[in-house]
Design a protein around this motif. Sequence first.
Motif, PDB file in Angstrom:
ATOM      1  N   UNK A   1       0.828  -1.205   0.000  1.00 29.95           N
ATOM      2  CA  UNK A   1       0.000   0.000   0.000  1.00 29.95           C
ATOM      3  C   UNK A   1       0.866   1.261   0.000  1.00 29.95           C
ATOM      4  N   UNK A  33       2.701   1.692  -3.333  1.00 35.04           N
ATOM      5  CA  UNK A  33       1.769   2.052  -4.410  1.00 35.04           C
ATOM      6  C   UNK A  33       1.419   3.530  -4.359  1.00 35.04           C
ATOM      7  N   UNK A  34       1.132   4.008  -3.161  1.00 36.67           N
ATOM      8  CA  UNK A  34       0.809   5.431  -2.998  1.00 36.67           C
ATOM      9  C   UNK A  34       1.984   6.302  -3.415  1.00 36.67           C
ATOM     10  N   UNK A  56       2.562   6.165  -7.248  1.00 40.34           N
ATOM     11  CA  UNK A  56       1.532   6.927  -7.965  1.00 40.34           C
ATOM     12  C   UNK A  56       1.806   8.420  -7.855  1.00 40.34           C
ATOM     13  N   UNK A  83       1.405   1.534 -10.871  1.00 44.12           N
ATOM     14  CA  UNK A  83       1.597   0.154 -10.436  1.00 44.12           C
ATOM     15  C   UNK A  83       0.546  -0.709 -11.127  1.00 44.12           C
ATOM     16  N   UNK A  84       0.983  -1.684 -11.921  1.00 41.70           N
ATOM     17  CA  UNK A  84       0.048  -2.547 -12.656  1.00 41.70           C
ATOM     18  C   UNK A  84      -0.177  -3.872 -11.939  1.00 41.70           C
ATOM     19  N   UNK A  85       0.818  -4.307 -11.177  1.00 40.09           N
ATOM     20  CA  UNK A  85       0.672  -5.564 -10.450  1.00 40.09           C
ATOM     21  C   UNK A  85       1.362  -5.468  -9.092  1.00 40.09           C
ATOM     22  N   UNK A  86       0.798  -6.155  -8.109  1.00 38.53           N
ATOM     23  CA  UNK A  86       1.493  -6.416  -6.845  1.00 38.53           C
ATOM     24  C   UNK A  86       1.571  -7.931  -6.725  1.00 38.53           C
ATOM     25  N   UNK A  87       2.718  -8.430  -6.374  1.00 38.93           N
ATOM     26  CA  UNK A  87       2.896  -9.877  -6.261  1.00 38.93           C
ATOM     27  C   UNK A  87       3.492 -10.189  -4.895  1.00 38.93           C
ATOM     28  N   UNK A  88       3.050 -11.294  -4.307  1.00 39.88           N
ATOM     29  CA  UNK A  88       3.676 -11.784  -3.081  1.00 39.88           C
ATOM     30  C   UNK A  88       4.189 -13.185  -3.356  1.00 39.88           C
ATOM     31  N   UNK A 142       8.612 -12.893 -14.835  1.00 39.50           N
ATOM     32  CA  UNK A 142       7.273 -12.472 -15.237  1.00 39.50           C
ATOM     33  C   UNK A 142       7.129 -10.962 -15.179  1.00 39.50           C
ATOM     34  N   UNK A 177       6.265  -7.383 -17.975  1.00 34.55           N
ATOM     35  CA  UNK A 177       5.093  -6.503 -17.924  1.00 34.55           C
ATOM     36  C   UNK A 177       5.321  -5.196 -17.173  1.00 34.55           C
TER      37      UNK A 177
END
Lengths: 421, 421
Positions: free
Chosen positions: B23, B26-27, B30, B36-41, B55, B59
Motif C-alpha cells: 500500500x 503504491x501510494x 503513484x 503500479x500494474x501488479x502487486x505480487x507476493x 514475469x 510486464x
Amino acid sequence: MKAEIIAVGTELLLGQIVNTNAQYLSQELAAIGIDVYFQTVVGDNKERLKEAIRQAQGRADVLVFSGGIGPTQDDLTKDAIAEVLGRELRTDRPAMDKLTEFFADRGVPMTENNKRQALVIDGCTPLPNATGLAVGVAISSDSHHYIVLPGPPSELKPMFADQAKSWLLHQVLTGEMPIYSRILKFAGIGESALEDKLLDLIDAQTDPTIAPYAKEGEVAIRLSTKAENIQEANVRLTALEVQIQSRLSEHMYASEDVPIEETIVKMMADMGLTVSAAESCTGGMVMQSLTTIPGSAAMLRGGIVCYSNEMKEKLLNVPHDYLEGTDAPGAVSEEVAVVLAEQVRMIADADFGLSVTGVAGPGYSERKPVGLVYIGIAEKGGKTEVFELRIKGNRETIRKRSTKTLLYRLWRRLVQAEKQG
Amino acid sequence: MKAEIIAVGTELLLGQIVNTNAQYLSQELAAIGIDVYFQTVVGDNKERLKEAIRQAQGRADVLVFSGGIGPTQDDLTKDAIAEVLGRELRTDRPAMDKLTEFFADRGVPMTENNKRQALVIDGCTPLPNATGLAVGVAISSDSHHYIVLPGPPSELKPMFADQAKSWLLHQVLTGEMPIYSRILKFAGIGESALEDKLLDLIDAQTDPTIAPYAKEGEVAIRLSTKAENIQEANVRLTALEVQIQSRLSEHMYASEDVPIEETIVKMMADMGLTVSAAESCTGGMVMQSLTTIPGSAAMLRGGIVCYSNEMKEKLLNVPHDYLEGTDAPGAVSEEVAVVLAEQVRMIADADFGLSVTGVAGPGYSERKPVGLVYIGIAEKGGKTEVFELRIKGNRETIRKRSTKTLLYRLWRRLVQAEKQG
C-alpha cells in the motif's frame, strides 16, 4: 494442493486500501491444508486480469479471486474468468430475486448495471452472498478450481467461511488426509510473551503444529494436525491444548476463534449476571463491543458515555471537587474510576459496573500524559478494583487497548466468581 | 512508466502479516507518476522468486522488491535478482562497517550469516539503511529498473522516501509529468446510484479521470490528472469537483479522504454546537464513532446506552405504556425514537439529541422484523425528525448502517443550520 490468491481492484494498486483479504484467505486456506504460493493484485483491467489468470493456471491448482464483482463497469472478474475458460455468463435466479427484492423494499428502481451482480459463470456452483448483493462463484474446469469472492471483507469472510470452504473440502480436497485445526485465544498477554512461554513446544513441534494466528488486537495460536478423522485429531489437539492451558491459564479464554466479548456474554448469561458501564475516553467502545454479540441483551443493561465533566457530575454523581480545583485528582484518576464504576452499577442495578477514564490524546490538559488510562470494576457485594494503564500508541490504539484490557479484567473476575460459585 | 511491486516472505503467504508495504509503495509510486500494474507476493523460495522476477520483467519497467534481505538463510531476494541479471553479489563496505560497529557496540560476536545483510548486486547504487542493518539496492539493467528494500516498514519507508525515490526521480523518470489526485466522499447514497448520476462524466473522462471506489460503509470517488505542477492540477480537479458537487450536493460531504464523523466534528466545533445520543441497538456505536475523531470532546457531551427497557424508562423517561402492554408501540417505534432523542438532548443540555432503536437480530420479540430501525434527531428550538430504516444484512451490517445513516442525517441538519445561520 497449491493456491494463488488474486485480488482485483485498482484501489489496491493505488494504495487506497490494504489487501487484508489476502491475509484472511491465506490463513483460511492454510488451515485446510492448501498452500498459498503466490498472492497477486491486478487492477480493474480485463486484459491484465486475463493475463494474471493464465499465469496463475501455470503455477496453482486453486485460484481464489477477491473483488471486481460489484455493479460498476470496472467490475470485470467474472467476465475475465469466463473468457479464459471459454464459458458464458448467465443470470443466477436467486441472486436476481434478491436484487429485485432489495430495490423493491427501498422503493427505488434497479438500474441496469446492478443486474451484473447476479451474473455467474455457466456450469458453476453459485455462492450466495449473505451480507451483500453480488453472488460468488465456485467452478472446476480442466483440473483447476476457481473461487470468486466479493471485495468488501464483510462480504468475503462469511462467503468464504460458509460457502467456499465447504465447496473446497467436498469438491476439491477429496482423498487427501484432512487437516484439523483448533484456535486458542488469549487476552492480557502480548504475542512475543506468549511465544516465550511456549518456545520449547514451538521448537519441538512436528504434529500437531503450533502457528501464531494474526488477529487485530488479539493474540491467538492455531494447532493443526493431519488425521484420518476428527476423533483422532481431537485426541492429539486436546493433549497439546491441555499442556498450553496449564502454562497460560490466566490468559487463555477460549479454544475456538471467538472474541473475548463472546466468552464474557456467554459466561454472564449462564451465571445470570448483568453489567453496565460508564465510559469516558472510550466513548462507548466497551458497550459497543459487548453488543456485537447476539444475546448480549441478557447481560448488558446499558450505561453512560460521560465524555464531558458535566455528564460525570450530573449523571454519575462524581463530586465536583474530584474534577476541578488545584488539589482535585481530576477526571483521569483512580478516584474517579472508582466512582464511575460504582455509580453506574447502582444506577443500572447491575451485578458489575465497569469504568474507563483516560487520556486518548492528542492534546489534553490536566497535565497528564497521553496513554494514561484508569479502568475500574465494581461488583455488587464485592470489592472495586482499579487498574492503571500506560499505553503507547495513537488515539485508536489507546482506546482499543483500554477496552480490551477492561474486558480481560472482567473475564478474570468472572472466572473467580465461577470458581467461588 | 509501469511498475510491479514484489513482496517476498512466506509469513505473508501464511497470512501472519498484512502487506502494508504494498500500500505504502503504491501510494508513493503513484504520487511520482509511476503506475503500479501488479502487486505480487512470493515466498522465501529462490526458484519461485526468480520466476516472479522474469514475469515482472515482461510486464513492468520498474520492479520494486520488499523483504528477503535479512540475515537468515531464507533471505534470498538479492541472490535471486543477481542470478536473473547474471551478475555477482559483492560486499558493500559502508554497510559492512555498520554491521561490525553494531555488534562491537553490543559486545557480541557477529555470526557469519549476518554478513549477508551487507551484500549488494555488482554495478548497483547501494541504498543505505538508516533504521536497520540490511543495505538496499537500486540498479538499472537492460531497460529495467530494480529497487530492493527491507521488509520491516520502519526500515522500508525511510529507505524509499530518502533514497529510492530520489534515485527514481533522477535516474529513471527524466521528463515525465507527475499525477495529482483528489478524493471526494459521499454519504446517504450507494456506489451504483452515485455512478449512475455521473455516468456521462465517467464515460467521457480522459483527463482528469474519475474512478469510483467503495470503502467499507462509505462511498468515494477519486479524480486524477497528470500536470506540470500542483497549481495546474488544482485548476482541473476543482473544475470537475464543482460539476460533481452540483449534481450531488445532498451527498458530497468532503473533498478529501475523511470519514463523515470528522466532517461533523469539525462543523459542530466551528459552529459551537453540541450533541448527545441515546442508543439502543447500536450499543454505543454512534458515540464511539464520533469519539474516534480528535477534538470530539468539544462537541460530544456524552449520552446513554439504553440497551434494556428499564434503562429507557429510568434514565430517559420513556413512558412505561410506550414499552409494555397490548397497544404499546414498543421499544422499536417512532414514538420511542422521539422520546429518546428529545430526552437525551435535554439531559445533556446539548444542541442536538440523537437516538437509535431497532431490531439488530437475531432473535428478538416485539413481533418486529430484523432490520427495522428508527433513528431520531432532536434540536434545541427545532423540530424532531425520525426516519424509519429497513436494513438487510446481519447484526453488524444493521448496526453499522444505522450509525452511518444517523450521522448522514445529522450532517444534513448541520448543513441546513449553516445556511440559516
